[in-house]
Design a protein around this motif. Sequence first.
Motif, PDB file in Angstrom:
ATOM      1  N   THR A 113       0.831  -1.198   0.000  1.00 25.98           N
ATOM      2  CA  THR A 113       0.000   0.000   0.000  1.00 25.98           C
ATOM      3  C   THR A 113       0.867   1.250   0.000  1.00 25.98           C
ATOM      4  O   THR A 113       1.899   1.304   0.664  1.00 25.98           O
ATOM      5  CB  THR A 113      -0.917   0.019   1.235  1.00 25.98           C
ATOM      6  OG1 THR A 113      -1.720  -1.163   1.247  1.00 25.98           O
ATOM      7  CG2 THR A 113      -1.815   1.244   1.239  1.00 25.98           C
ATOM      8  N   GLU A 114       0.431   2.256  -0.747  1.00 28.98           N
ATOM      9  CA  GLU A 114       1.079   3.569  -0.731  1.00 28.98           C
ATOM     10  C   GLU A 114       0.019   4.614  -0.419  1.00 28.98           C
ATOM     11  O   GLU A 114      -1.007   4.677  -1.089  1.00 28.98           O
ATOM     12  CB  GLU A 114       1.740   3.864  -2.074  1.00 28.98           C
ATOM     13  CG  GLU A 114       2.836   2.863  -2.445  1.00 28.98           C
ATOM     14  CD  GLU A 114       3.422   3.130  -3.823  1.00 28.98           C
ATOM     15  OE1 GLU A 114       3.645   4.315  -4.144  1.00 28.98           O
ATOM     16  OE2 GLU A 114       3.630   2.170  -4.578  1.00 28.98           O
ATOM     17  N   LYS A 136       3.351  -5.495  -6.619  1.00 26.69           N
ATOM     18  CA  LYS A 136       2.318  -4.542  -6.224  1.00 26.69           C
ATOM     19  C   LYS A 136       0.944  -5.201  -6.264  1.00 26.69           C
ATOM     20  O   LYS A 136       0.469  -5.625  -7.320  1.00 26.69           O
ATOM     21  CB  LYS A 136       2.371  -3.344  -7.175  1.00 26.69           C
ATOM     22  CG  LYS A 136       1.308  -2.277  -6.926  1.00 26.69           C
ATOM     23  CD  LYS A 136       1.538  -1.547  -5.624  1.00 26.69           C
ATOM     24  CE  LYS A 136       0.583  -0.346  -5.527  1.00 26.69           C
ATOM     25  NZ  LYS A 136       0.571   0.274  -4.206  1.00 26.69           N
ATOM     26  N   THR A 140      -2.944   2.263  -4.141  1.00 24.07           N
ATOM     27  CA  THR A 140      -2.215   3.518  -3.952  1.00 24.07           C
ATOM     28  C   THR A 140      -3.254   4.602  -3.695  1.00 24.07           C
ATOM     29  O   THR A 140      -4.147   4.821  -4.512  1.00 24.07           O
ATOM     30  CB  THR A 140      -1.387   3.871  -5.200  1.00 24.07           C
ATOM     31  OG1 THR A 140      -0.390   2.856  -5.398  1.00 24.07           O
ATOM     32  CG2 THR A 140      -0.705   5.220  -5.031  1.00 24.07           C
ATOM     33  N   LYS A 158      -5.166   2.873  -8.222  1.00 25.47           N
ATOM     34  CA  LYS A 158      -5.023   4.148  -7.518  1.00 25.47           C
ATOM     35  C   LYS A 158      -6.388   4.760  -7.225  1.00 25.47           C
ATOM     36  O   LYS A 158      -7.293   4.736  -8.053  1.00 25.47           O
ATOM     37  CB  LYS A 158      -4.187   5.136  -8.329  1.00 25.47           C
ATOM     38  CG  LYS A 158      -3.969   6.463  -7.593  1.00 25.47           C
ATOM     39  CD  LYS A 158      -2.971   7.374  -8.294  1.00 25.47           C
ATOM     40  CE  LYS A 158      -2.738   8.637  -7.474  1.00 25.47           C
ATOM     41  NZ  LYS A 158      -1.762   9.557  -8.095  1.00 25.47           N
TER      42      LYS A 158
END
Length: 242
Positions: A113-114, A136, A140, A158
């Motif tokens: 996670t970002e 990934k 995000t 995202k």
Amino acid sequence: MILGTGFLLIKFIERMKEMAGFFRTVKEDIGAIFERDPAAKKTLEVLLCYPGLHAIVIHRISHGLYKRGWVILPRIISNIGRFLTGIEIHPGAKIGKRLFIDHGMGVVIGETTEIGDNVTIYQGATLGGTGKEKGKRHPTIGDNVVISSGAKVLGPFKVGDNSKIGAGSVVLKEVPPNCTVVGVPGRIIIKDNMKLQQKGIDLDHTKLPDPVFEELHSLRKKFFALEERLKDIERRYKDETI
């Protein structure tokens, strides 16, 4: 000897800079709580009584070790943080500045996670992955995003800046900036809303449109219109037969 002393001095200065940066970030995290939670009164209260802040501080420590190649110790620290706060954040997750986790019980944030800056997450939310693939696999999250209670954001896509995820929503695909998403599965019901351009972060995640209710209301109106039309046809038929 001189070279060795100089090397140690440089390392010491680097560590001091890292510590100073760490405390600046924590100070910003505390400031975010005062900005977004009217219940916060004093700094000491926030330091002692906000599990969201505790979880973030513990994560920043474990993430620093994780980036240096440690594996077991960061996970142990993360598990201690989960035990103490009820919030699970994998050490590999990348978290920006001024994250606010409100209440926080049951929040889960996965390894890849970002999270951007000025994000707000409410209790029970999950930023999770799908499948067993490497690499990934978690979302995000852009800047100024609000993720409401019980929302599930699952997958390596995202969520755009300034977006809001409604309570209990399940988001399985990318969300453009400036959108509001509700439902299971999540549907975009507002895009480029002018209200989202106001100064600061829009934390009002209760006054969200209900697309199911709106559709039922529309069908109900059509049903009444058809019923009136049928009655009118019946009246005209009776008049013609008399």
